[in-house]
Design a protein around this motif. Structure first.
Motif, PDB file in Angstrom:
ATOM      1  N   THR A  14       5.073   0.547  -6.215  1.00  0.00           N
ATOM      2  CA  THR A  14       3.643   0.294  -6.096  1.00  0.00           C
ATOM      3  C   THR A  14       3.277  -0.098  -4.668  1.00  0.00           C
ATOM      4  O   THR A  14       4.034  -0.791  -3.984  1.00  0.00           O
ATOM      5  CB  THR A  14       3.236  -0.845  -7.056  1.00  0.00           C
ATOM      6  OG1 THR A  14       3.493  -0.436  -8.398  1.00  0.00           O
ATOM      7  CG2 THR A  14       1.764  -1.191  -6.919  1.00  0.00           C
ATOM      8  N   LEU A  28      -7.003   3.486   2.130  1.00  0.00           N
ATOM      9  CA  LEU A  28      -6.884   3.897   0.736  1.00  0.00           C
ATOM     10  C   LEU A  28      -7.386   5.324   0.545  1.00  0.00           C
ATOM     11  O   LEU A  28      -6.739   6.131  -0.142  1.00  0.00           O
ATOM     12  CB  LEU A  28      -7.678   2.927  -0.150  1.00  0.00           C
ATOM     13  CG  LEU A  28      -7.714   3.233  -1.651  1.00  0.00           C
ATOM     14  CD1 LEU A  28      -6.307   3.329  -2.226  1.00  0.00           C
ATOM     15  CD2 LEU A  28      -8.529   2.180  -2.388  1.00  0.00           C
ATOM     16  N   TRP A  31      -4.754   7.700   1.817  1.00  0.00           N
ATOM     17  CA  TRP A  31      -3.606   7.835   0.912  1.00  0.00           C
ATOM     18  C   TRP A  31      -3.935   8.757  -0.256  1.00  0.00           C
ATOM     19  O   TRP A  31      -3.145   9.645  -0.603  1.00  0.00           O
ATOM     20  CB  TRP A  31      -3.194   6.473   0.368  1.00  0.00           C
ATOM     21  CG  TRP A  31      -2.791   5.473   1.399  1.00  0.00           C
ATOM     22  CD1 TRP A  31      -2.371   5.719   2.678  1.00  0.00           C
ATOM     23  CD2 TRP A  31      -2.782   4.046   1.245  1.00  0.00           C
ATOM     24  NE1 TRP A  31      -2.114   4.542   3.330  1.00  0.00           N
ATOM     25  CE2 TRP A  31      -2.346   3.502   2.482  1.00  0.00           C
ATOM     26  CE3 TRP A  31      -3.095   3.188   0.201  1.00  0.00           C
ATOM     27  CZ2 TRP A  31      -2.222   2.129   2.682  1.00  0.00           C
ATOM     28  CZ3 TRP A  31      -2.979   1.820   0.401  1.00  0.00           C
ATOM     29  CH2 TRP A  31      -2.545   1.300   1.628  1.00  0.00           C
ATOM     30  N   VAL A  41      -1.371   2.428  -6.976  1.00  0.00           N
ATOM     31  CA  VAL A  41      -2.075   1.582  -6.014  1.00  0.00           C
ATOM     32  C   VAL A  41      -2.653   0.347  -6.705  1.00  0.00           C
ATOM     33  O   VAL A  41      -3.285   0.448  -7.756  1.00  0.00           O
ATOM     34  CB  VAL A  41      -3.219   2.355  -5.329  1.00  0.00           C
ATOM     35  CG1 VAL A  41      -3.955   1.450  -4.344  1.00  0.00           C
ATOM     36  CG2 VAL A  41      -2.679   3.589  -4.620  1.00  0.00           C
ATOM     37  N   VAL A  60      -6.861   3.085 -10.265  1.00  0.00           N
ATOM     38  CA  VAL A  60      -6.409   2.072  -9.310  1.00  0.00           C
ATOM     39  C   VAL A  60      -6.492   0.702  -9.983  1.00  0.00           C
ATOM     40  O   VAL A  60      -7.499   0.371 -10.609  1.00  0.00           O
ATOM     41  CB  VAL A  60      -7.278   2.100  -8.037  1.00  0.00           C
ATOM     42  CG1 VAL A  60      -7.028   0.861  -7.186  1.00  0.00           C
ATOM     43  CG2 VAL A  60      -6.988   3.351  -7.222  1.00  0.00           C
TER      44      VAL A  60
END
Length: 276
Positions: A14, A28, A31, A41, A60
Motif C-alpha cells: 500500500t 495522486l 499515480w 492507495v 481510494v
C-alpha cells in the motif's frame, strides 16, 4: 547521480499519501494516470477536497486506521512543513523500521523526519508544474534507503515530472530556492512584463495576453531546444536592436542577475530556517 529505474507496478504493498492538497493531489493524480490501482492507495487528509471524496467513493481508502491497511510499501508526506511537527507523529503507526518514507516538505531534513516518524527517508523537492506533469523534483536518500527503495521513490516522484538525485542533502536548500520557488519568479516575470506593456501604452488585456503567451511559448521553446538558454537569448538579440536595448537594462549592474542572486539567497536562508 544516476537515476534509479523502476515503475509503480514494481512497488508491492500500500502507498500512504499524507496530505492531499495541491502537490499531494497532483502526485495522486499522476499515480492513478499511470495505472496504479485505487485500492492500493490510502490518503490521510482531515479536510479532503471533493476530488478526494470522489476517489474514495471509487476505492481510494480515506483516513483508515493504520491497523486496517496491511503492508505499507511507502508513506509519502505532502504536508506543509509548519504542520509536520503537530501532525507527523500521527503517521508513526503507518511506518515500520524498514518502510520507505518520501517527504516533499520544504526545509524538513532527513534527520527531523526520521525523528518524528522513523522509516527509511527520501527527502524530495518538487515544484508546482507537477500539476500538469511537468515538474522537476530533486531527491536525496538517507543512508539506510536501499537501491530498491530509491527506485520506488523515483517511480513515485516521476509521476509528476522529471527527477534528479543528489548525494549531498546540504544542497536541498538551494534546490528549494531555485526550482521549488522558481515558478513564482517566472509568474512574476509575466506579471511585470504585462505591467510594463501597459505603461508603454498597450491596453491591459492585450498586454496581459502578450506577456503570458510570450513567457509560456519561450518556456516551451527552452524545453524543446537542445541549445543553452544563453544561446537562445543571443539568437533573438540583434546588435543595436530593440532586444539589445532592453537587455542592456536587464543585464546591467542592478539587473536580473543581481536581483535573482539576492532572491535565491533569501529563499535558501528561509529554507534553512524552516528546518529549525
Amino acid at each position: 547521480m544516476t537515476s534509479p529505474t523502476s515503475t509503480l507496478a514494481n512497488i508491492e504493498g500500500t502507498i500512504v499519501l499524507a496530505g492531499a492538497g495541491k502537490m499531494g493531489g497532483a502526485m495522486l493524480s499522476g499515480w492513478l494516470a499511470q495505472g496504479l490501482d485505487l485500492n492500493r492507495v490510502v490518503v490521510i487528509e482531515p479536510y479532503p477536497s471533493g476530488e478526494i471524496d470522489a476517489l474514495a467513493a471509487r476505492g481510494v481508502r480515506l483516513n483508515p486506521a493504520a491497523k486496517n491497511i496491511g503492508d505499507v510499501a511507502a508513506v509519502v508526506i505532502a504536508l506543509k512543513p509548519q504542520m509536520f511537527r503537530e501532525a507527523g507523529p500521527g503517521l508513526k503507526p503507518f511506518v515500520r523500521s524498514s518502510t520507505l518514507v518520501v517527504s516533499i516538505m520544504a526545509g524538513m531534513t532527513i534527520a527531523s523526519i526520521d525523528e518524528v516518524c522513523g522509516g527509511n527517508v527520501v527527502r524530495a523537492m518538487p515544484n508546482t508544474p507537477a500539476a500538469i506533469g511537468r515538474g522537476i523534483t530533486v531527491a536525496v536518500a538517507a543512508d539506510n534507503v536501499s537501491a530498491a527503495q530509491r527506485a520506488a521513490a523515483d517511480a513515485l516522484l516521476r509521476a509528476i515530472g522529471s527527477v534528479e538525485w543528489i548525494g549531498d542533502e546540504a544542497l536541498m536548500d538551494a534546490v528549494t530556492a531555485v526550482s521549488g520557488s522558481g515558478p513564482a519568479y517566472v509568474f512574476l516575470l509575466a506579471e511585470e512584463l504585462a505591467r510594463a506593456g501597459i505603461e508603454a501604452g498597450l491596453p491591459p488585456d492585450l498586454a496581459s495576453k502578450l506577456a503570458r503567451e510570450t513567457v509560456a511559448g519561450s518556456g516551451e521553446l527552452l524545453h524543446r531546444s537542445e541549445l543553452a538558454s544563453a544561446m537562445l537569448r543571443q539568437n533573438v538579440t540583434s546588435p543595436g536592436g530593440t532586444t539589445a536595448a532592453a537587455l542592456e537594462v536587464l543585464m546591467g549592474p542592478d539587473g536580473m542577475q543581481a536581483l535573482l542572486t539576492r532572491a535565491v539567497a533569501a529563499a535558501t536562508q528561509r529554507s534553512k530556517e524552516l528546518a529549525k
